[in-house]
Enzyme design. Structure first.
Site, short mmCIF file in Angstrom:
data_model
loop_
_atom_site.label_atom_id
_atom_site.label_comp_id
_atom_site.label_asym_id
_atom_site.label_seq_id
_atom_site.Cartn_x
_atom_site.Cartn_y
_atom_site.Cartn_z
N CYS A 189 -72.54 -35.78 64.26
CA CYS A 189 -71.81 -34.59 63.85
C CYS A 189 -71.51 -34.64 62.35
CB CYS A 189 -70.56 -34.42 64.71
SG CYS A 189 -69.88 -32.76 64.64
N GLU A 204 -70.92 -40.68 71.31
CA GLU A 204 -69.75 -41.56 71.47
C GLU A 204 -68.72 -40.95 72.43
OE1 GLU A 204 -70.30 -39.66 68.88
OE2 GLU A 204 -68.49 -39.08 67.80
N HIS A 256 -72.13 -35.58 70.08
CA HIS A 256 -71.32 -36.81 70.05
C HIS A 256 -71.69 -37.76 71.18
CE1 HIS A 256 -68.47 -35.42 67.00
NE2 HIS A 256 -68.51 -34.24 67.59
#
Lengths: 288, 176
Positions: free
Chosen positions: B79, B161, B159
């Protein structure tokens, strides 16, 4: 293809992207640009910063949509805006304006003394204030995707934010297998939520500190106490040099463990906002 | 040489959780000195304007540029991190928040041969544009490329993560 929108993951995910950052109150597009240039991770658009609301008195409501839209146009970072506690129509209006985050805020005059907004009904994420674990968990049950301490906004006095932060941490540490049920009854939230807090040792959403932060040292102190970021309301645009103060607070928040950097950024900032003794206040926003 | 996670602002703790899950040692990068110890850097999601300002303020920007030039540093950016990759020389451009404001945030299964059934979480996501033909497209959402590799750069507009699937991180650790 299955596309999901407005889920809790996406709402709380935006809060996760703000971690380690400073969210600044701004009253117009120029201030918003200054905040963005200083490194703010988001701006809070409002017509009057808390110290002015405190000074002027009267009913404080959500801001003029025109002003919010101007701010939205001026920056690329997320734009937040405040609604009165319980005022779900002000929240609907902010959703129609397509801001990024709604703050259901005690800084404005409450609209409903019985109920907060049912935040799960909205597409946008909400941040809410809390003084203690019970308040935080009730707001999370209602759908809040982020929590901040209430502190005492517009005073430039950090003492209430410290009190609220420590209280929430202490109450989390006092949870045990024995008191889960009684605590869930006391907090008026599901026992599963209390049980999760006990297991994780923290709130299930990103938690910032707000209310009274006026200097880089204030911000760094709250970060050292474990906050995940800070809101600065009146502290920037009532200081002598907003540009310097904004940049200094951002740097201090991200280097909160480095006293040399803190000393460096704290030097020569001019006068910080004039603070207020909590005992001298006519209205305590945090009690709303 | 270690893996570093830029820990100035944003979702660095979430990246750390994934590396812990994989069982890889890492270092949180806070200062210019930390950069000397790493050969790979993960730049997390966050606010790219904030990250850029702080990297410059703390003299890390030039250091990263130098290490990239000397081929001593490989970068994965998610991002905001993918926006910074472009500023550090990855051959793509970015329309910030090109997928819209928060109400337009979404999650979906990506179209990717390399990472089948990977769930992408897009939050106020940037949109890649003017991608150099030499850049490898590793995943798409509809017609939009969302995961790109250009030499030593790996950029995701989503994302990994947040969704918790470690495959993109593993790819960066093993193939870069």
């Amino acid at each position: 293809m299955n596309i999901q929108k407005n889920t809790f993951e996406l709402k709380s995910g935006l809060a996760q992207m703000l971690k380690g950052g400073v969210i600044m109150d701004v009253m117009n597009a120029e201030q918003a640009k200054l905040a963005e240039a200083a490194g703010a991770v988001a701006v809070m658009a409002l017509e009057r910063i808390p110290s002015l609301i405190r000074r002027d008195g009267g009913v404080a409501r959500a801001s003029d949509p025109e002003m919010i839209l101007k701010i939205k146009k001026a920056v690329t970072i997320p734009v937040m805006a405040k609604v009165r506690v319980g005022h779900f129509v002000e929240a609907q209006i902010l959703e129609a304006l397509d801001v990024d985050f709604i703050d259901e805020s005690e800084v404005l005059t409450p609209a409903d003394e019985e109920a907060h907004i049912s935040k799960k009904d909205f597409k946008l994420p909400f941040v809410c204030g809390a003084r203690n674990l019970g308040e935080a968990l009730r707001r999370i049950s209602e759908g809040a995707a982020m929590i901040r301490t209430k502190g005492e906004a517009g005073t430039g006095n950090i003492v209430e934010a410290v009190r609220h932060w420590k209280k929430i941490q202490r109450e989390i540490s006092e949870l045990s297998d024995e008191n889960l049920k009684s605590k869930s009854a006391e907090f008026r939230v599901p026992v599963e939520l209390v049980s999760k807090i006990k297991k994780d040792g923290r709130l299930p959403v990103v938690t910032f500190v707000a209310g009274g932060i006026a200097t880089p040292a204030d911000a760094a102190m709250m970060m050292q106490l474990g906050a995940e970021g800070v809101f600065v309301g009146s502290g920037i645009f009532t200081s002598e040099n907003p540009e310097k103060m904004a940049s200094a607070i951002v740097q201090a928040t991200m280097n909160f463990q480095n006293p040399e950097i803190l000393a460096n950024v704290s030097a020569g900032l001019g006068t910080a906002m004039r603070g207020e003794e909590i005992s001298q206040l006519e209205t305590k926003f945090a009690e709303r | 040489m270690k893996i570093g996670i830029l820990a100035l602002q944003g979702s660095f703790a979430e990246h750390a959780k994934i590396l812990e899950k994989i069982g890889t040692e890492f270092l949180f990068v806070h200062t210019k000195l930390d950069l000397e110890e790493i050969s790979k850097l993960i730049i997390p999601g966050g606010e790219s304007t904030t990250l850029e300002k702080l990297l410059k303020k703390f003299e890390m920007w030039e250091e990263i540029q130098l290490k990239i030039k000397n081929e001593e540093l490989k970068i994965m950016g998610t991002c905001a991190g993918a926006i910074l990759c472009a500023k550090f020389g990855a051959r793509w451009e970015v329309d910030r928040n090109g997928f819209g404001a928060q109400q337009s945030s979404f999650s979906t299964i990506l179209n990717s041969e390399k990472f089948p059934d990977f769930r992408g979480v897009f939050i106020r996501a940037p949109r890649f544009e003017k991608i150099n033909p030499a850049v490898e497209i590793l995943a798409k959402f509809q017609k939009d490329p969302v995961l790109l590799r250009d030499g030593n750069f790996l950029g995701a507009s989503f994302h990994p993560e947040i969704s918790g699937d470690p495959r993109v991180h593993e790819f960066f650790l093993e193939k870069f």
